[in-house]
Design a protein around this motif. Structure first.
Motif, PDB file in Angstrom:
ATOM      1  N   ARG A   1      -2.796   8.567  -5.826  1.00 28.44           N
ATOM      2  CA  ARG A   1      -3.189   9.090  -4.519  1.00 28.44           C
ATOM      3  C   ARG A   1      -4.524   9.802  -4.668  1.00 28.44           C
ATOM      4  O   ARG A   1      -4.673  10.712  -5.482  1.00 28.44           O
TER       5      ARG A   1
ATOM      6  N   THR B   1      -4.509   5.783  -0.980  1.00 27.46           N
ATOM      7  CA  THR B   1      -3.752   5.504  -2.197  1.00 27.46           C
ATOM      8  C   THR B   1      -4.209   4.173  -2.784  1.00 27.46           C
ATOM      9  O   THR B   1      -5.011   3.449  -2.207  1.00 27.46           O
TER      10      THR B   1
ATOM     11  N   VAL C   1      -5.612   2.431   5.359  1.00 31.38           N
ATOM     12  CA  VAL C   1      -4.938   1.832   4.207  1.00 31.38           C
ATOM     13  C   VAL C   1      -5.926   1.559   3.081  1.00 31.38           C
ATOM     14  O   VAL C   1      -5.705   1.946   1.929  1.00 31.38           O
TER      15      VAL C   1
ATOM     16  N   TRP D   1       0.845  -1.197   0.000  1.00 27.59           N
ATOM     17  CA  TRP D   1       0.000   0.000   0.000  1.00 27.59           C
ATOM     18  C   TRP D   1       0.882   1.249   0.000  1.00 27.59           C
ATOM     19  O   TRP D   1       2.105   1.166   0.131  1.00 27.59           O
ATOM     20  N   GLY D   2       0.258   2.382  -0.206  1.00 25.99           N
ATOM     21  CA  GLY D   2       0.991   3.643  -0.169  1.00 25.99           C
ATOM     22  C   GLY D   2       1.705   3.986  -1.448  1.00 25.99           C
ATOM     23  O   GLY D   2       2.617   4.811  -1.455  1.00 25.99           O
TER      24      GLY D   2
END
Length: 732
Positions: free
Chosen positions: A360, A367, A716, A355-356
Motif C-alpha cells: 500500500r 495499492t 485503482v 487490485w487492492g
C-alpha cells in the motif's frame, strides 16, 4: 574490406521484425527488411531501418558516467560503478530499509528479454516491493479489465479471418501494436479489407487506420465508454447477442443490460457529438455482418482519457456478448513456440483479485495491482518524508523526465534522491540528473530471440504473434572499439554478487501480474553465476520451449513451425464463467452516466481537448535527435484543424503556449484537417528540462508538464488524465 549481411531481429517495438543487417569493417551500416523471413516477408518500418544511425549515434555513451562534485560527468569503469552502486544501495537499505530502493522499467527494456526479468529478480532479492513499470502510465486498464472479466482459454480470433473489428483510440498502422497484427499491419489491413472485412474505428482523429475504416466514428475525446455502452445497449435491445455462448459461458448479463440501458443512441449522440445513425450502423455491423466476427481493442488514446479500466472492460463485455472467442475445434491463434506448450480449451478462466492487495502506497490510497505498482505516485513516494520514503531509484530502459506526468514534480523528486542510477545509451533528460549512468550494449551487439514478442499476448487480447513463429539470431556486431559496455541484465547480476544476494529469475509477463498463464513460468536460480553469458541465459529461458531453441536456431531467417494446435472441448466439470457484470466497474459506468457532460464540454477558459498521438519514426523519446528519423523536425508540433487556427488569428508554424489547468508548455502549431475542430494533438516524450523552453524548435515540449498526478486520477491504477486534457492555445 570485410562486409557481411546476416538475418537479424529489430527489437525497437514488440513486433520484432525480421531484418537483414549489413556490417562493414565491424560497423553496422544498413538494415532492411528480410525477404526470406516467412512472417515479415521483407517488411520493416522507418525506425528499424534507422538502426545503424541509432547504433552509431555520435552522442551514444561508450563508457559509463559518474556525476562529479561540480555537477559534470566523467567516465567510470562499469565494474567500478557496480562496486560503488552496490555499496551505496546496501548503506541505504541498512539505514532506511528495503523499501527505500525503487526500480522503474521503461518501454526500451523490450529489446533485451532478460533485462526486465533480472531487474525484477534483483528488486525481489533485496525484498523491496517498489517495482514500477511504464505499464501504469500507459494502458493499465487492460489487466484490470481482464481480472474483472476473466480469460477465455481458447484465445483470440485471428484478425486475418475476421469479418469485422473495432479499434478505439489506437492507430496500429503507426504504433504496430494492438488489434491489427504488428507484422506488416498495413498489408494485413489491406488484405483484410480486400477480402471484405469491415473495420470500425472510434477516434477523434481521422488517423491512417481510421481512413481505411468502413465506419469512422469521430467523437469528442473521453466519450469512448459512452460509445461502447451505447453499442452494447443496441446489440442487447435488438437481440443480436450470441445467446448460446452467453448461457454457457457468461455471468452478469442482466446487470450489464441494466447498466447500459441509459446509453440510448440519442443520449450517446448528444454526449459524444456523433450521429446516432452512425452508432446504430456500427453496432449492427459488428454484431451481425458476415459469419466470422472479430474482436474489440482499445489503445493509448482511449486509456489515457480517464475511465481506461471501464473502457477496457466494456471492450471485453462487447466481445463476450457477441461470442467473439475461438471455439472448440478451431485453430489456436497464438500457440506458444519459444514458450512452453499449452492446451487451449473452449472455456473460461474465472475472474480473480485484480487490485487492492499487496503493498500500500503512502499517497492517494493506492495499492499494488495486476497492472503493477502505480508509477504516477512514485515521485510522491520520493518526495514524501517519513518511514518508507524512497531514497534510491534505478531506471532501466526509461526516461521519467520525458515520460512521467507532472514534469516539475518529477524533476524535484529525481533531484532529491540520494542515489539515481540510469541504464541509458545517451545522456537523456533523466540521465542528466543521475549520479551514475551505466552504458549498455545495443540491439545488434547482443543475441536476440522472439520470446518477448510471444509474451506480449499475456498483456491483452489482440497482441502477440498470430502464428507458431520464432527466430533466434546471434550477436551481429561487436561493441565499438575501446568502449566499456555491459548488458543490462548483467548489471543486476553484478550488483547481486557484490551484495551477496540470491537471484531467482521468474520468466513471465503480464497476464494478471503472473496470476494467469497458460503454461507454468520458468524459474532459474542465478546465485553467484557471474560468468553466465546471454547465450547461456537464453538456453535456460527456453529450457521448456515447445520448439527447442536449437531447432529455432537452425532457421536463421525465422520459421513458422508445423504446430497442430486446436482449441479443445470444455472440461466436463468446468463451471467457470466470464463476468460481464462486475459491480465495481459497472458502478463506475453509473457514475459516468450521471456526469454533467454538458458543463464539462463548455469551459470557455479551456476550449480545446489535447489528445496523444503516435509518431511513425519514434518509439517514445528514442531517436528524436537523429536527422534520418526527425527529418529536420526534432520537435512535436501541436496539430490543430486549419479552421480552428484561423479562428484564433494564428498561422501554421506559429509559436504558441499550450495551457492546461495545471501548467503550460511552448509548442509549434501545425495544421491538420484530420482532427475535430475542438481537438488538438501532439506526440508524447519530447522536450527538454523546464528551464529549456526557448529550445522548443530543437527539442519540442513535454506534455507531461500539463498533467497533475494528485487530481483527476484513477483510484485503482493511479493513472492521471493524460489524454482529453482541457487546454487553451495562445500566441507566444
Amino acid at each position: 574490406m570485410s562486409t557481411t549481411t546476416k538475418p537479424g531481429i529489430c527489437r525497437i517495438c514488440s513486433a520484432h521484425c525480421g531484418v537483414l543487417a549489413t556490417v562493414v569493417e565491424g560497423k553496422l551500416v544498413k538494415v532492411t527488411g528480410d525477404p526470406d523471413n516467412p512472417l515479415f516477408k521483407g517488411y520493416t518500418c522507418a525506425k528499424g531501418r534507422a538502426l545503424p544511425e541509432i547504433h552509431n549515434n555520435p552522442h551514444r555513451l561508450l563508457h559509463s558516467q559518474k556525476r562529479q562534485p561540480d555537477g559534470t560527468y566523467g567516465p567510470i569503469g562499469a565494474e567500478r560503478a557496480m562496486d560503488e552502486i552496490a555499496t551505496a544501495l546496501q548503506n541505504l537499505i541498512d539505514r532506511y530499509g528495503p523499501r527505500s530502493v525503487a526500480l522503474y522499467l521503461g518501454t526500451n527494456g523490450l529489446p533485451y528479454p532478460a533485462s526486465a526479468l533480472m531487474a525484477n529478480a534483483f528488486i525481489r532479492a533485496i525484498e523491496s516491493p517498489m517495482f514500477f513499470t511504464a505499464n501504469t502510465i500507459d494502458q493499465p486498464g487492460k489487466q484490470i479489465a481482464l481480472a474483472a472479466h476473466g480469460h477465455w482459454l481458447g484465445g483470440d480470433i485471428d484478425f486475418h479471418e475476421a469479418d469485422s473489428w473495432i479499434l478505439i483510440g489506437t492507430n496500429p498502422l503507426i504504433s504496430k501494436s494492438i488489434g491489427i497484427p504488428g507484422q506488416n499491419p498495413a498489408q494485413s489491413l489491406k488484405n483484410a479489407i480486400d477480402r471484405g472485412m469491415k473495420l470500425i474505428v472510434i477516434d477523434p482523429r481521422r488517423s491512417q487506420t481510421a481512413a481505411r475504416a468502413a465506419v469512422h466514428i469521430q467523437p469528442r475525446p473521453g466519450e469512448d465508454a459512452a460509445i461502447l455502452a451505447g453499442i452494447i445497449n443496441i446489440i442487447i435491445t435488438e437481440k443480436l447477442c450470441d445467446w448460446r455462448f452467453l448461457e454457457e459461458n457468461v455471468d452478469g448479463f442482466d446487470e450489464l443490460a441494466k447498466a447500459v440501458s441509459g446509453f440510448t443512441p440519442t443520449y450517446v449522440a448528444e454526449r459524444a457529438d456523433i450521429p446516432a445513425d452512425q452508432l446504430i450502423d456500427a453496432a449492427r455491423l459488428f454484431a451481425s455482418y458476415g459469419t466470422r466476427g472479430g474482436m474489440v481493442n482499445a489503445g493509448t488514446g482511449a486509456n489515457m482519457a480517464m475511465h481506461g479500466n471501464l473502457v477496457e472492460y466494456l471492450c471485453l463485455c462487447l466481445t463476450s456478448i457477441c461470442g467473439r472467442w475461438q471455439r472448440a475445434g478451431e485453430r489456436v491463434t497464438r500457440p506458444n513456440t519459444l514458450l512452453p506448450a499449452f492446451t487451449a480449451k473452449a472455456q473460461a478462466h474465472p475472474p480473480y483479485e485484480g487490485w487492492g492487495y499487496g503493498e500500500r502506497l503512502r499517497v492517494r490510497g493506492l495499492t499494488d495491482a495486476v497492472c503493477g505498482m502505480p508509477t504516477a505516485a512514485l515521485a510522491d513516494e520520493i518526495l514524501l518524508e517519513g518511514d518508507g520514503q524512497v531514497k534510491a531509484l534505478i531506471c532501466i530502459g526509461g526516461n521519467p523526465m520525458a515520460a512521467w506526468p507532472d514534469q516539475r514534480k518529477t524533476m524535484r523528486a529525481l533531484e532529491s534522491l540520494e542515489l539515481l542510477v540510469t541504464l541509458d545509451t545517451e545522456m537523456s533528460l533523466t540521465s542528466r540528473l543521475a549520479h551514475y549512468v551505466i552504458a549498455p550494449m545495443m540491439q545488434m551487439e547482443t543475441p536476440a530471440m522472439t520470446m518477448g514478442s510471444e509474451l506480449i499476448k499475456y498483456y491483452t487480447s489482440g497482441t502477440g504473434i498470430p502464428a507458431p513463429y520464432a527466430q533466434y539470431v546471434p550477436r551481429l556486431v561487436e561493441p565499438p572499439r575501446g568502449s566499456d559496455l555491459t548488458e543490462e541484465w548483467q548489471f543486476f547480476l553484478g550488483l547481486a554478487k557484490r551484495m551477496s544476494l540470491e537471484l531467482w529469475f521468474v520468466n513471465f509477463f503480464g497476464g494478471g501480474g503472473g496470476k494467469f498463464m497458460e503454461s507454468p513460468p520458468i524459474v532459474c536460480n542465478f546465485n553467484g553465476d557471474s560468468a553466465l553469458t546471454t547465450e547461456e541465459l537464453f538456453e535456460k529461458m527456453c529450457a521448456t520451449s515447445r520448439i527447442p531453441l536449437d531447432e529455432v536456431r537452425s532457421h536463421p531467417h525465422g520459421n513458422i513451425f508445423d504446430v497442430e494446435a486446436v482449441v479443445e472441448q470444455k472440461d466436463p466439470d468446468c463451471t467457470a464463467k466470464l463476468d460481464v457484470g462486475n459491480a465495481y466497474l459497472l458502478g463506475e459506468l453509473a457514475e459516468f452516466l450521471a456526469e454533467d457532460f454538458r458543463s464539462a464540454h463548455s469551459d470557455s477558459a479551456f476550449p480545446f481537448r489535447l489528445i496523444p498521438r503516435r509518431h511513425n519514426n519514434f518509439m517514445n523519446s528514442s531517436g528524436i535527435a537523429l536527422p534520418k528519423l526527425n527529418r529536420g523536425k526534432p520537435y512535436n508540433p501541436t496539430y490543430m484543424h486549419p479552421d480552428a487556427i484561423a479562428e484564433l488569428g494564428l498561422e501554421s508554424g506559429a509559436l504558441v503556449t499550450i495551457t492546461s489547468p495545471h501548467d503550460s508548455i511552448p509548442s509549434v502549431l501545425e495544421a491538420d484537417d484530420s482532427l475535430r475542430r475542438d481537438v488538438v494533438a501532439t506526440h508524447h516524450a519530447f522536450g527538454g528540462m523546464p528551464t529549456e523552453d526557448d529550445e522548443v524548435k530543437d527539442r519540442g515540449s513535454t506534455v507531461g508538464r500539463l498533467i497533475p498526478t494528485a487530481t483527476d486520477y484513477d483510484p485503482v491504477t493511479g493513472l492521471p488524465r493524460q489524454g482529453n486534457i482541457p487546454v487553451s492555445v495562445t500566441a507566444r
